[in-house]
Design an enzyme around this catalytic site. Structure first.
Site, PDB file in Angstrom:
ATOM      1  N   LYS A   1       1.001  -1.371  -0.183  1.00  0.00           N
ATOM      2  CA  LYS A   1       0.108  -0.188   0.106  1.00  0.00           C
ATOM      3  C   LYS A   1       0.830   1.382  -0.146  1.00  0.00           C
ATOM      4  CE  LYS A   1      -3.916  -1.363   2.577  1.00  0.00           C
ATOM      5  NZ  LYS A   1      -4.504  -1.266   3.881  1.00  0.00           N
TER       6      LYS A   1
ATOM      7  N   SER B   1      -9.263   7.214   9.429  1.00  0.00           N
ATOM      8  CA  SER B   1      -8.135   7.267   8.609  1.00  0.00           C
ATOM      9  C   SER B   1      -8.281   7.746   6.718  1.00  0.00           C
ATOM     10  CB  SER B   1      -6.665   6.717   8.414  1.00  0.00           C
ATOM     11  OG  SER B   1      -6.232   6.819   9.918  1.00  0.00           O
TER      12      SER B   1
ATOM     13  N   ARG C   1     -15.404   0.530  16.727  1.00  0.00           N
ATOM     14  CA  ARG C   1     -16.597   1.151  16.437  1.00  0.00           C
ATOM     15  C   ARG C   1     -17.673   0.848  16.327  1.00  0.00           C
ATOM     16  NH1 ARG C   1     -13.018   3.294  11.282  1.00  0.00           N
ATOM     17  NH2 ARG C   1     -13.236   0.958  11.036  1.00  0.00           N
TER      18      ARG C   1
END
Length: 169
Positions: free
Chosen positions: A51, A137, A100
């Site tokens: 990445k 992010s 989350r």
């Protein structure tokens, strides 16, 4: 060796792993809460060579060091490979992860069970502050790329670095 460990005192260690590209207020909340529970919190910045991040690993480390300096017990470094190997090398018995949503739990539970099976490292799940329950992010970068205001989602120095980096593109 100096410090508490040389005196036979056990130091409670944990790691908060992630890519942190960039670190958000949600990440900072989890790291800060972990820093109250452990003597030393290692923030492990993952190196994923497949990445291309917006920030280099070194830039992320510097930003994280800057915004966690006030905690006083946070160490930041990069790692490549298995998180359990990072933990073994540093005698870290616990991984702290923020959750989350239920979708996070499904994935993180599998990772926790694998990590425990490989090395005996435990994973502590910390529910995310509801203020940051939607925050990632990737989402911050996407909104900022299109001109949206994300200043309330990032520490000020990180926001400034993000705005600068996006302006360079």
């Amino acid at each position: 060796m100096t410090g508490p460990e040389s005196e036979g005192i056990t130091v409670r260690r944990a790691v908060c792993p992630g890519s942190f590209d960039p670190i958000t207020n949600g990440h900072l909340d989890i790291i800060g809460r972990a820093s109250k529970l452990y003597d030393v919190v290692h923030v492990a910045v993952m190196i994923n060579q497949s990445k291309k991040g917006l920030f280099t690993v070194d830039e992320r480390i510097e930003l994280i060091r800057e915004v966690t300096a006030g905690f006083g017990n946070v160490e930041v470094e990069s790692f490549h490979g298995l998180l359990v190997d990072f933990c073994k090398q540093r005698e870290i018995p616990a991984i702290v992860k923020g959750l989350r949503a239920v979708s996070d739990f499904d994935y993180e539970l599998q990772m926790a069970q694998m990590n425990n099976g490989l090395s005996g490292v435990e994973t502590l799940f910390v529910p995310t502050n509801p203020t940051y329950s939607f925050l990632s992010s990737s989402l911050v970068k996407e909104v900022a790329t299109w001109g949206g205001d994300v200043s309330h989602l990032l520490p000020p120095t990180v926001h400034a670095a993000l705005v600068k980096r996006l302006g360079e593109r």
